[in-house]
Motif scaffolding. Sequence first.
Motif, PDB file in Angstrom:
ATOM      1  N   UNK A 164       0.413  -1.793  -0.690  1.00 47.06           N
ATOM      2  CA  UNK A 164       0.080  -0.495   0.310  1.00 47.06           C
ATOM      3  C   UNK A 164       0.639   1.184   0.045  1.00 47.06           C
ATOM      4  N   UNK A 165       2.375   1.211   0.567  1.00 50.49           N
ATOM      5  CA  UNK A 165       2.839   2.748   0.883  1.00 50.49           C
ATOM      6  C   UNK A 165       3.235   2.827  -0.839  1.00 50.49           C
ATOM      7  N   UNK A 167       1.715   2.758  -3.554  1.00 52.85           N
ATOM      8  CA  UNK A 167       0.732   3.256  -4.272  1.00 52.85           C
ATOM      9  C   UNK A 167       0.380   5.214  -3.433  1.00 52.85           C
ATOM     10  N   UNK A 168       0.408   4.293  -1.961  1.00 57.96           N
ATOM     11  CA  UNK A 168       0.447   6.214  -1.287  1.00 57.96           C
ATOM     12  C   UNK A 168       1.688   6.829  -1.826  1.00 57.96           C
ATOM     13  N   UNK A 169       2.490   6.860  -2.195  1.00 60.28           N
ATOM     14  CA  UNK A 169       3.720   7.631  -2.749  1.00 60.28           C
ATOM     15  C   UNK A 169       3.149   8.051  -4.048  1.00 60.28           C
ATOM     16  N   UNK A 171       0.147   7.590  -5.998  1.00 57.79           N
ATOM     17  CA  UNK A 171      -1.102   8.086  -6.392  1.00 57.79           C
ATOM     18  C   UNK A 171      -1.287   9.928  -5.559  1.00 57.79           C
ATOM     19  N   UNK A 172      -0.567   9.738  -3.997  1.00 58.18           N
ATOM     20  CA  UNK A 172      -1.043  10.372  -3.579  1.00 58.18           C
ATOM     21  C   UNK A 172       0.244  11.234  -3.082  1.00 58.18           C
TER      22      UNK A 172
ATOM     23  N   UNK B 112      -5.013  13.461  -7.122  1.00 57.69           N
ATOM     24  CA  UNK B 112      -5.036  12.515  -8.068  1.00 57.69           C
ATOM     25  C   UNK B 112      -5.312  13.235  -9.777  1.00 57.69           C
ATOM     26  N   UNK B 164      -1.849   3.688   4.707  1.00 62.54           N
ATOM     27  CA  UNK B 164      -2.120   3.616   3.243  1.00 62.54           C
ATOM     28  C   UNK B 164      -2.347   2.939   2.948  1.00 62.54           C
ATOM     29  N   UNK B 168      -5.185   3.336  -0.221  1.00 59.18           N
ATOM     30  CA  UNK B 168      -5.569   1.938  -1.427  1.00 59.18           C
ATOM     31  C   UNK B 168      -6.927   1.632  -1.536  1.00 59.18           C
TER      32      UNK B 168
END
Lengths: 195, 195
Positions: A164-165, A167-169, A171-172, B112, B164, B168
Motif C-alpha cells: 500500500x505505501x 501506491x500511496x506514494x 498516487x497521493x 490524482x 496507506x 489503497x
Amino acid sequence: VNDRSRGSRPGGRAAAVVAAVHKATLELLNERGFDALEIPEIAERSGVNKTSIYRRWSTKGELVLDVALSLTQVDVPIPNHGSLRDDLRSLLHSIADMLTTPFADGLLRAFICARDDSEVLVAQRSSFWNERFRISGALVERAIARGELPAGTNSNQLLELASSPLFFRHLVTKDPVGDEDIERLVRLAINAFTV
Amino acid sequence: VNDRSRGSRPGGRAAAVVAAVHKATLELLNERGFDALEIPEIAERSGVNKTSIYRRWSTKGELVLDVALSLTQVDVPIPNHGSLRDDLRSLLHSIADMLTTPFADGLLRAFICARDDSEVLVAQRSSFWNERFRISGALVERAIARGELPAGTNSNQLLELASSPLFFRHLVTKDPVGDEDIERLVRLAINAFTV
C-alpha cells in the motif's frame, strides 16, 4: 474499416475484434496514458469501427479495465528465491517499477478517475484485484510452508500492508520510492506479521 | 458580478475574493464532487468574475489544491488519549471517515486525476502532505516520550505504513474498511515498529 467486413467465422471474428481493440488500447495507453486516450483513435489504430467498439464497451474506462482484466489471466511470474525477505523485495520492486510505466499508470487512472463507476466497472475492478492478490499470495503460502510466517497468516493482509505505501506514494504524495524504502517495507511487513 | 467593483482596500478586496472563491469551491466540491465541479459555477456561486478566477488559478485542479492547502493551516485536533494504540485507532478512524466524504474524495481526485501536473500543483501537493504528516506526527512523538516506541522512530514512516492501506482500499480496490480492519492496522503498525 468496419469489423463486420472481416473474417469468416463469427466466433473467430468476434475474438479477432477484441484482440485488435485490446492491442490498440494497450499501445495507445503506453504511448500517451489514460487521459489522452480516445476511442476514435483506438478505432483507427485497431481498424475496428468506432460504433462496434462502443457497442461492446460503453466507455474508455470500461475498455481499459477489460484490457487490464485480460492481462491478469496471463501467467504472472511470482518470485521464488527461497526466502520471504527476497521474494517480498522482488515483488515490491516489480510493483514500484510497474507503477512508473505509462501503461500501469493509465490502468490505475482508469480505475480511479473513471467518471462512470458503473456496476460493470466495479465488478471488473474487484475481479482484477482479487486475481492479483490470489496470484501473489503463493509467495506468502510458501513462506508459511517454510516456517517463516505463522500458520494462518493472511496473505492478502500481508501483501496489502507491504504494498500500500507504494501506491500511496505513487498516487497521493508523489514521493519517490527508493531501494531503501523497499528494504524498510519488507522488514516492517515481516516484523508486523511475525511478532 | 465583477470583483473589481467590490470593496475599497486593495488588500482587503483580494483577501475577500480568495475567501469567497474558496468558500464556493468547498461548497460545490461537497455538493457534487471534483468531476462535476466547474469554474463558471464557482464564479456564479462566489460572485467573483470568471476571468478573475482564471487569472489567479489557471485550472480547477490548482484552485482545489489551494483550498486544500489553506485548510491544513487550520488547527487539526490530533488524538491524545494517553496511549499509542488509542491515538492511532482514532487517527485511522478519522482518515477512514474523511475519505468517505465527497469533499475529501474530491480533494484526492484533484490530487490524482488532475490533467495538468504543473509545478504549482506538485508544490501544493507536497506542502499539503508534509503539513499533514508534521501535524499528525505529534501522536508518534508522544508515544516515544512515553516509551511506547523506540527513540528515533520515524513518525512519517509509521503513519505511512498504518494509513496507506486505507487509501489503497479507498482509491484502488474500493474494498470497504471496517472497525476490525482498523484494529488490525493499529496492531500491525505498532508490531512493525516495536520489534
